[in-house]
Design a protein around this motif. Structure first.
Motif, PDB file in Angstrom:
ATOM      1  N   PHE A 177      37.128  47.240  48.411  1.00  0.00           N
ATOM      2  CA  PHE A 177      35.941  46.396  48.333  1.00  0.00           C
ATOM      3  C   PHE A 177      35.808  45.430  49.506  1.00  0.00           C
ATOM      4  O   PHE A 177      34.825  44.710  49.601  1.00  0.00           O
ATOM      5  N   ILE A 178      36.771  45.392  50.378  1.00  0.00           N
ATOM      6  CA  ILE A 178      36.744  44.396  51.450  1.00  0.00           C
ATOM      7  C   ILE A 178      36.013  44.965  52.662  1.00  0.00           C
ATOM      8  O   ILE A 178      36.602  45.420  53.636  1.00  0.00           O
ATOM      9  N   LYS A 222      29.507  42.417  50.655  1.00  0.00           N
ATOM     10  CA  LYS A 222      29.784  41.028  50.326  1.00  0.00           C
ATOM     11  C   LYS A 222      29.123  40.606  49.009  1.00  0.00           C
ATOM     12  O   LYS A 222      29.761  40.024  48.132  1.00  0.00           O
ATOM     13  N   GLU A 223      27.852  40.900  48.849  1.00  0.00           N
ATOM     14  CA  GLU A 223      27.125  40.488  47.653  1.00  0.00           C
ATOM     15  C   GLU A 223      27.692  41.157  46.403  1.00  0.00           C
ATOM     16  O   GLU A 223      27.849  40.512  45.362  1.00  0.00           O
ATOM     17  N   ILE A 224      28.018  42.436  46.495  1.00  0.00           N
ATOM     18  CA  ILE A 224      28.616  43.143  45.357  1.00  0.00           C
ATOM     19  C   ILE A 224      29.955  42.508  44.998  1.00  0.00           C
ATOM     20  O   ILE A 224      30.253  42.269  43.829  1.00  0.00           O
ATOM     21  N   LEU A 225      30.767  42.219  45.998  1.00  0.00           N
ATOM     22  CA  LEU A 225      32.070  41.610  45.769  1.00  0.00           C
ATOM     23  C   LEU A 225      31.925  40.246  45.094  1.00  0.00           C
ATOM     24  O   LEU A 225      32.648  39.935  44.138  1.00  0.00           O
ATOM     25  N   GLU A 226      30.985  39.449  45.557  1.00  0.00           N
ATOM     26  CA  GLU A 226      30.760  38.139  44.931  1.00  0.00           C
ATOM     27  C   GLU A 226      30.370  38.296  43.466  1.00  0.00           C
ATOM     28  O   GLU A 226      30.865  37.558  42.601  1.00  0.00           O
ATOM     29  N   ASP A 227      29.506  39.259  43.165  1.00  0.00           N
ATOM     30  CA  ASP A 227      29.107  39.505  41.777  1.00  0.00           C
ATOM     31  C   ASP A 227      30.299  39.941  40.927  1.00  0.00           C
ATOM     32  O   ASP A 227      30.432  39.540  39.765  1.00  0.00           O
ATOM     33  N   LEU A 228      31.169  40.772  41.500  1.00  0.00           N
ATOM     34  CA  LEU A 228      32.340  41.253  40.762  1.00  0.00           C
ATOM     35  C   LEU A 228      33.334  40.120  40.505  1.00  0.00           C
ATOM     36  O   LEU A 228      33.972  40.064  39.448  1.00  0.00           O
TER      37      LEU A 228
END
Length: 111
Positions: free
Chosen positions: A62-63, A68-74
């Protein structure tokens, strides 16, 4: 009248004992940890019983800057999952402490 005073005294003793149990439970919350997860465990957080985030792990897949936006949501989802587990754990411990009596919805200890 004196009989009622005895009942009040007994109730005060019970309330004091309950408060001592609540204090003991709260003192041990920092030692209790739950794991919140999202994306099938690819994002996970460790949260203590007193709602302190101790650790955050993100699967390397995920990095990517483009995600970035998907990672923040997760991360938010994993935190909410963990905090929900803390709430469940607290309700269960409070119920055990109170001898199986559940508090009304929206009420928590200490009052």
């Amino acid at each position: 009248m004196l009989k009622n005073l005895g009942n009040i005294g007994q109730m005060m003793k019970q309330a004091q004992a309950m408060q001592e149990k609540v204090n003991e439970m709260q003192a041990g919350l920092s030692d209790v940890e739950v794991i919140g997860q999202s994306a099938a465990g690819m994002v996970s957080v460790v949260i203590t019983g007193n709602r302190e985030v101790k650790n955050l792990e993100i699967d390397e897949s995920f990095i990517h800057a483009s995600e970035k936006e998907i990672l923040e949501d997760l991360i938010v989802a994993a935190l909410n999952d963990g905090l929900g587990k803390v709430d469940i754990m607290m309700r269960e411990r409070t119920k055990e402490m109170m001898g199986g009596i559940e508090l009304p919805e929206g009420m928590s200890l200490p009052f």
